[in-house]
Design an enzyme around this catalytic site. Sequence first.
Site, PDB file in Angstrom:
ATOM      1  N   ARG A   1     -20.941   0.378  23.960  1.00  0.00           N
ATOM      2  CA  ARG A   1     -21.038  -0.676  24.980  1.00  0.00           C
ATOM      3  C   ARG A   1     -21.148  -0.106  26.396  1.00  0.00           C
ATOM      4  O   ARG A   1     -21.702  -0.728  27.290  1.00  0.00           O
ATOM      5  CB  ARG A   1     -19.801  -1.587  24.947  1.00  0.00           C
ATOM      6  CG  ARG A   1     -19.667  -2.438  23.703  1.00  0.00           C
ATOM      7  CD  ARG A   1     -18.588  -3.489  23.938  1.00  0.00           C
ATOM      8  NE  ARG A   1     -18.140  -4.131  22.723  1.00  0.00           N
ATOM      9  CZ  ARG A   1     -18.744  -5.162  22.125  1.00  0.00           C
ATOM     10  NH1 ARG A   1     -19.847  -5.642  22.647  1.00  0.00           N
ATOM     11  NH2 ARG A   1     -18.266  -5.699  21.029  1.00  0.00           N
TER      12      ARG A   1
ATOM     13  N   PHE B   1     -32.374  -3.308  16.329  1.00  0.00           N
ATOM     14  CA  PHE B   1     -30.973  -3.406  16.726  1.00  0.00           C
ATOM     15  C   PHE B   1     -30.735  -2.502  17.923  1.00  0.00           C
ATOM     16  O   PHE B   1     -30.989  -1.309  17.875  1.00  0.00           O
ATOM     17  CB  PHE B   1     -30.033  -3.048  15.575  1.00  0.00           C
ATOM     18  CG  PHE B   1     -28.661  -3.590  15.794  1.00  0.00           C
ATOM     19  CD1 PHE B   1     -28.363  -4.905  15.445  1.00  0.00           C
ATOM     20  CD2 PHE B   1     -27.683  -2.821  16.405  1.00  0.00           C
ATOM     21  CE1 PHE B   1     -27.105  -5.436  15.690  1.00  0.00           C
ATOM     22  CE2 PHE B   1     -26.419  -3.346  16.646  1.00  0.00           C
ATOM     23  CZ  PHE B   1     -26.130  -4.652  16.280  1.00  0.00           C
ATOM     24  N   VAL B   2     -30.270  -3.099  19.018  1.00  0.00           N
ATOM     25  CA  VAL B   2     -30.123  -2.349  20.266  1.00  0.00           C
ATOM     26  C   VAL B   2     -28.664  -2.232  20.685  1.00  0.00           C
ATOM     27  O   VAL B   2     -27.844  -3.095  20.383  1.00  0.00           O
ATOM     28  CB  VAL B   2     -30.962  -2.972  21.413  1.00  0.00           C
ATOM     29  CG1 VAL B   2     -32.441  -2.806  21.152  1.00  0.00           C
ATOM     30  CG2 VAL B   2     -30.617  -4.443  21.629  1.00  0.00           C
TER      31      VAL B   2
ATOM     32  N   LYS C   1     -17.777  -9.890  23.673  1.00  0.00           N
ATOM     33  CA  LYS C   1     -17.585  -8.931  24.740  1.00  0.00           C
ATOM     34  C   LYS C   1     -18.923  -8.466  25.308  1.00  0.00           C
ATOM     35  O   LYS C   1     -18.987  -7.861  26.354  1.00  0.00           O
ATOM     36  CB  LYS C   1     -16.834  -7.692  24.205  1.00  0.00           C
ATOM     37  CG  LYS C   1     -15.539  -8.005  23.497  1.00  0.00           C
ATOM     38  CD  LYS C   1     -14.997  -6.695  22.840  1.00  0.00           C
ATOM     39  CE  LYS C   1     -13.949  -7.036  21.812  1.00  0.00           C
ATOM     40  NZ  LYS C   1     -13.561  -5.836  21.040  1.00  0.00           N
ATOM     41  N   GLY C   2     -19.981  -8.742  24.582  1.00  0.00           N
ATOM     42  CA  GLY C   2     -21.275  -8.148  24.889  1.00  0.00           C
ATOM     43  C   GLY C   2     -21.815  -8.409  26.285  1.00  0.00           C
ATOM     44  O   GLY C   2     -22.561  -7.603  26.821  1.00  0.00           O
TER      45      GLY C   2
ATOM     46  N   ASP D   1     -30.352 -13.660  19.057  1.00  0.00           N
ATOM     47  CA  ASP D   1     -30.890 -13.106  17.818  1.00  0.00           C
ATOM     48  C   ASP D   1     -31.283 -14.276  16.901  1.00  0.00           C
ATOM     49  O   ASP D   1     -32.354 -14.858  17.081  1.00  0.00           O
ATOM     50  CB  ASP D   1     -29.797 -12.203  17.228  1.00  0.00           C
ATOM     51  CG  ASP D   1     -30.244 -11.408  16.023  1.00  0.00           C
ATOM     52  OD1 ASP D   1     -31.335 -10.817  16.065  1.00  0.00           O
ATOM     53  OD2 ASP D   1     -29.493 -11.358  15.039  1.00  0.00           O
TER      54      ASP D   1
ATOM     55  N   LYS E   1     -34.597 -11.848  21.026  1.00  0.00           N
ATOM     56  CA  LYS E   1     -35.425 -11.403  19.899  1.00  0.00           C
ATOM     57  C   LYS E   1     -35.978 -12.645  19.216  1.00  0.00           C
ATOM     58  O   LYS E   1     -35.450 -13.085  18.191  1.00  0.00           O
ATOM     59  CB  LYS E   1     -34.573 -10.598  18.898  1.00  0.00           C
ATOM     60  CG  LYS E   1     -34.021  -9.302  19.452  1.00  0.00           C
ATOM     61  CD  LYS E   1     -33.505  -8.386  18.344  1.00  0.00           C
ATOM     62  CE  LYS E   1     -32.042  -8.597  18.074  1.00  0.00           C
ATOM     63  NZ  LYS E   1     -31.434  -7.495  17.266  1.00  0.00           N
TER      64      LYS E   1
ATOM     65  N   ASP F   1     -23.035  -3.571  21.369  1.00  0.00           N
ATOM     66  CA  ASP F   1     -22.355  -2.597  20.517  1.00  0.00           C
ATOM     67  C   ASP F   1     -22.959  -2.514  19.123  1.00  0.00           C
ATOM     68  O   ASP F   1     -23.702  -3.388  18.690  1.00  0.00           O
ATOM     69  CB  ASP F   1     -20.882  -2.998  20.350  1.00  0.00           C
ATOM     70  CG  ASP F   1     -20.742  -4.203  19.408  1.00  0.00           C
ATOM     71  OD1 ASP F   1     -21.419  -5.215  19.646  1.00  0.00           O
ATOM     72  OD2 ASP F   1     -19.981  -4.114  18.437  1.00  0.00           O
TER      73      ASP F   1
ATOM     74  N   GLU G   1     -25.095 -14.582  28.276  1.00  0.00           N
ATOM     75  CA  GLU G   1     -25.092 -13.911  26.966  1.00  0.00           C
ATOM     76  C   GLU G   1     -25.899 -12.621  27.033  1.00  0.00           C
ATOM     77  O   GLU G   1     -26.854 -12.496  27.809  1.00  0.00           O
ATOM     78  CB  GLU G   1     -25.680 -14.881  25.919  1.00  0.00           C
ATOM     79  CG  GLU G   1     -25.833 -14.349  24.516  1.00  0.00           C
ATOM     80  CD  GLU G   1     -24.534 -13.942  23.825  1.00  0.00           C
ATOM     81  OE1 GLU G   1     -23.756 -13.189  24.427  1.00  0.00           O
ATOM     82  OE2 GLU G   1     -24.334 -14.359  22.667  1.00  0.00           O
ATOM     83  N   ASP G   2     -25.518 -11.662  26.205  1.00  0.00           N
ATOM     84  CA  ASP G   2     -26.231 -10.387  26.187  1.00  0.00           C
ATOM     85  C   ASP G   2     -27.586 -10.495  25.495  1.00  0.00           C
ATOM     86  O   ASP G   2     -28.605 -10.063  26.019  1.00  0.00           O
ATOM     87  CB  ASP G   2     -25.377  -9.278  25.534  1.00  0.00           C
ATOM     88  CG  ASP G   2     -24.777  -9.687  24.180  1.00  0.00           C
ATOM     89  OD1 ASP G   2     -25.075 -10.798  23.688  1.00  0.00           O
ATOM     90  OD2 ASP G   2     -24.008  -8.893  23.620  1.00  0.00           O
TER      91      ASP G   2
HETATM   92  P1  IMP Z   1     -27.080 -14.837  17.129  1.00  0.00           P
HETATM   93  O1  IMP Z   1     -26.028 -15.855  16.895  1.00  0.00           O
HETATM   94  O2  IMP Z   1     -27.662 -14.350  15.837  1.00  0.00           O
HETATM   95  O3  IMP Z   1     -28.140 -15.250  18.099  1.00  0.00           O
HETATM   96  O4  IMP Z   1     -26.348 -13.564  17.631  1.00  0.00           O
HETATM   97  C1  IMP Z   1     -26.099 -13.252  18.912  1.00  0.00           C
HETATM   98  C2  IMP Z   1     -25.030 -12.181  18.955  1.00  0.00           C
HETATM   99  O5  IMP Z   1     -25.263 -11.162  17.986  1.00  0.00           O
HETATM  100  C3  IMP Z   1     -25.064 -11.498  20.284  1.00  0.00           C
HETATM  101  O6  IMP Z   1     -24.128 -12.072  21.139  1.00  0.00           O
HETATM  102  C4  IMP Z   1     -24.684 -10.069  19.940  1.00  0.00           C
HETATM  103  O7  IMP Z   1     -23.292  -9.911  20.033  1.00  0.00           O
HETATM  104  C5  IMP Z   1     -25.092  -9.891  18.508  1.00  0.00           C
HETATM  105  N1  IMP Z   1     -26.344  -9.144  18.394  1.00  0.00           N
HETATM  106  C6  IMP Z   1     -27.540  -9.620  17.998  1.00  0.00           C
HETATM  107  N2  IMP Z   1     -28.486  -8.678  18.025  1.00  0.00           N
HETATM  108  C7  IMP Z   1     -27.884  -7.571  18.470  1.00  0.00           C
HETATM  109  C8  IMP Z   1     -28.347  -6.241  18.742  1.00  0.00           C
HETATM  110  O8  IMP Z   1     -29.521  -5.869  18.575  1.00  0.00           O
HETATM  111  N3  IMP Z   1     -27.408  -5.370  19.201  1.00  0.00           N
HETATM  112  C9  IMP Z   1     -26.112  -5.711  19.400  1.00  0.00           C
HETATM  113  N4  IMP Z   1     -25.637  -6.940  19.181  1.00  0.00           N
HETATM  114  C10 IMP Z   1     -26.510  -7.859  18.700  1.00  0.00           C
HETATM  115 MG    MG Z   2     -22.285 -11.076  21.783  1.00  0.00          MG
END
Ligand code: IMP
Ligand code: MG
Length: 170
Positions: free
Chosen positions: A158, A145-146, A37-38, A96, A124, A152, A92-93
């Site tokens: 959100r 963490f944001v 949903k981000g 990470d 990040k 969220d 994508e939001d």
């Molecule tokens: P990844 O698979 O670890 O790259 O994760 C990406 C997903 O993790 C994003 O779509 C977010 O939903 C969530 N996420 C990662 N970091 C944050 C953060 O700092 N705040 C909120 N959601 C996060």
């Molecule tokens: Mg997400």
Amino acid sequence: MKTLLSKEEIEQIVLELATRINNDYQNRKILAVGILKGSVIFLADLVRKLSMPIELDFIQVASYVGTKSSGEIKIIKDLSTDISSRDVLLVEDIIDTGRTLNLLKSELLKRHPQSLKVVALLDKPSRREVEFKADYVGREIPDEFVIGYGLDCDEKYRHLPYIAIIKSNT
Ligand code: IMP
Ligand code: MG
């Protein structure tokens, strides 16, 4: 909570991303795919600044419980559009560990889109566990963490119009 990006700063970042995307795609029709949903708030602002013909679709994957990565993704809600031969822009939001986009991109490439690019509002890079590079990144941020502007923490925050740091990992 400490504000990382104000409403005005986010607007500026979204405008810069839209300008680059408008230049790159010219008038090619695109399918913008929001990762639920981000990305919804970012996607809503971004597409209103794009000038080519656009269709929207959404996909939902599971990857996070609370603030910790589970390290695997599962498609919870799939696209309703056939993306073969389409120019797909995945929205994508935040990136990470890179796992979500890494796995999702290879999954969507199996469906033979004409092209597949990724735009992420935030990145990040210091958190990367698998290699992933988005085509467009709004802003690189440190390992924090944001929340807000779609992002969220346990489904809360959100709706905030700005982005804030909720928990420090350093
Ligand atoms: P990844 O698979 O670890 O790259 O994760 C990406 C997903 O993790 C994003 O779509 C977010 O939903 C969530 N996420 C990662 N970091 C944050 C953060 O700092 N705040 C909120 N959601 C996060
Ligand atoms: Mg997400």
